[in-house]
Write an enzyme that holds these catalytic residues in place. Structure first.
Site, PDB file in Angstrom:
ATOM      1  N   PHE A 116       0.815  -1.212   0.000  1.00  0.00           N
ATOM      2  CA  PHE A 116       0.000   0.000   0.000  1.00  0.00           C
ATOM      3  C   PHE A 116       0.847   1.260   0.000  1.00  0.00           C
ATOM      4  O   PHE A 116       0.370   2.340  -0.390  1.00  0.00           O
ATOM      5  CB  PHE A 116      -0.952  -0.006   1.202  1.00  0.00           C
ATOM      6  N   LYS A 117       2.101   1.158   0.418  1.00  0.00           N
ATOM      7  CA  LYS A 117       2.976   2.342   0.433  1.00  0.00           C
ATOM      8  C   LYS A 117       3.143   2.939  -0.965  1.00  0.00           C
ATOM      9  O   LYS A 117       3.446   4.124  -1.111  1.00  0.00           O
ATOM     10  CB  LYS A 117       4.334   1.981   1.012  1.00  0.00           C
TER      11      LYS A 117
END
Length: 471
Positions: A116-117
């Protein structure tokens, strides 16, 4: 839109300045002077934008509420490049799906590093070179990672003009796949430093270097960790994207696996902007510092010896750097009180107690936070349960979220934020299911590539020496 530090009443600064500065000079974190507001009419328009124009167009709409010192057309180009569908496994960028029990998953792991980063790093990877070119400057990015931030940052920033990256990671604490993602990058502008310690040690080193004003100025030190406001700003977007796909206008709850509090802090900001969020459900693993605070009002930081190595390693964190932003809002933006709590890296016992304060007593109703913790056995059980019921494999961190959401869901629909593709944590998936997780073709053979990493002690002078040696 201007930004203030959580620790002082110093003059506010524009977005482009805090983008490059990262941490405030007083050691505080930047936040907008006030949160922009959305209403039902805005949300209805954004629903059409997401449906007709896609995620990049929605990102422009949200980000432009926080950025007024970049021309609109330039900013539109930045978001379009950051969220070009060809970079992602799914052209929807953030699709959602519903499990058979009614719970929703927001899929945030379709980007280049499968975590998700990427949702924030891809935007920073466009913002940094844009602003550096406008100023004719360079920047040295110093970051810390527990597993996913590092690879996301390095994938987003490699080859960008004017940017060098030094990434600190806890030696031996990441999964083999996470290590391979980072250490296989062969680029002289990307330097991996494996620190003899835990993630909190890495994060402390980043803060110590940032507090060295002369060194920071000499090497133009900047940040990609979520101490950089731009990270959170980018993450706010996917809360809106998920809500727009799931809700018919009513409130939803979000369950967020969280170690450093950045992911869920973005949800807090979206809620403060007016997005109809019922509960913000914080999920931790056995390192439950944050869960303990929301249950008791006591924030008790653990030392390295007490920070456990778990099967959801990206949350093996006991000092949540973004927590200060929430405490700033919780205490009515009283910078003096926040500075007293945080500027000395917490009291000698690593603890503060807000349990008897009226602010904490009202926090759940005012801010919507509830929290729970998960164990290794819980993770394995949820991975099996979701796989058997829905034919879908979740990674261990998402499994923490699913487990906690089951226990704390209210009447509103619950969206669990997926954090990574399961291939990043194959050992745990094999333990749970007895088979290897699917692997996108772009990651084939990554563990066999040569490694580029230097091990160092948990000492700021060792970090300074590495930066000096690289010129």
């Amino acid at each position: 839109m201007r930004y203030v530090s959580t620790r002082s009443d110093a003059p506010s600064r524009p977005f482009s300045d805090i983008l490059l500065a990262g941490l405030a000079p007083d050691g505080g974190l930047y936040l907008p002077e006030e949160y922009p507001q959305v209403d039902a009419e805005t949300l209805a328009r954004w629903r059409s934008v997401l449906r007709d124009e896609g995620y990049a167009a929605l990102a422009f709409e949200v980000v432009s509420m926080f950025v007024d010192d970049i021309p609109a057309e330039d900013l539109r180009g930045i978001t379009a490049r950051a969220y070009e569908p060809s970079k992602f496994l799914d052209p929807a960028i953030v699709p959602v799906s519903q499990l058979s029990d009614g719970m929703w998953l927001a899929h945030l792991s379709n980007g280049p590093s499968a975590a998700f980063k990427d949702m924030a790093m891809q935007l920073l990877g466009e913002l940094f070179p844009y602003e550096l070119a406008r100023r004719g400057e360079t920047i040295t990015i110093l970051g810390a990672t527990s597993g996913d931030t590092g690879s996301s940052a390095e994938y987003a920033l490699r080859g960008k003009p004017g940017v060098k990256v030094f990434m600190l990671s806890p030696a031996g604490r990441m999964s083999p796949f996470q290590q391979a993602q980072m250490f296989s990058i062969d680029d002289p502008a990307i330097v991996n430093l494996a620190v003899e310690g835990v993630f909190d040690d890495c994060q402390d080193l980043v803060k110590e270097i940032n507090a060295d004003a002369a060194f920071k100025l000499k090497h133009r030190i900047g940040a990609v960790n979520s101490i950089n406001w731009a990270r959170l700003m980018a993450q706010v977007v996917y809360y809106f994207a998920a809500w727009l796909q799931v809700s018919d206008g009513g409130p939803v709850s979000f369950c967020v696996p969280s170690g450093n509090f950045g992911n869920i802090a973005a949800g807090h900001i979206a809620r403060e902007m007016g997005l109809p969020i019922d509960r913000l459900i914080l999920a931790t693993n056995e390192n439950n510092v944050l869960e303990e605070f929301f249950r008791t009002g006591v924030y008790r930081v653990r030392g390295s010896a007490e920070t456990l190595a778990t099967s959801s390693p990206s949350m093996d964190i006991s000092k949540a750097s973004n927590f200060e932003r929430f405490i700033f809002d919780l205490l009515g933006r009283d910078a003096d009180r926040v500075r007293q709590l945080f500027s000395q890296e917490l009291p000698a016992n690593g603890c503060f107690d807000l349990s008897g304060t009226p602010e904490f007593a009202a926090q759940a109703e005012r801010f919507g936070f509830v929290a729970g913790a998960s164990s290794h056995a819980d993770r394995l059980a949820e991975i099996r349960r979701v796989h058997e019921a829905d034919g879908y494999t979740v990674d261990p961190h998402t499994a923490d979220g699913v487990h906690v959401a089951r226990g704390l869901a209210g009447a509103s629909p619950v969206i669990v934020l997926e954090t990574a593709l399961p291939v990043k944590f194959a050992e745990t998936i094999v333990e749970a299911l007895g088979s290897q997780p699917d692997r996108p073709a772009r990651f084939d053979g990554i563990e066999d590539l040569p490694r580029h990493v230097t091990q160092i002690p948990a000492d700021a002078d060792a970090v300074r020496a590495a930066i000096e040696a690289a010129g």
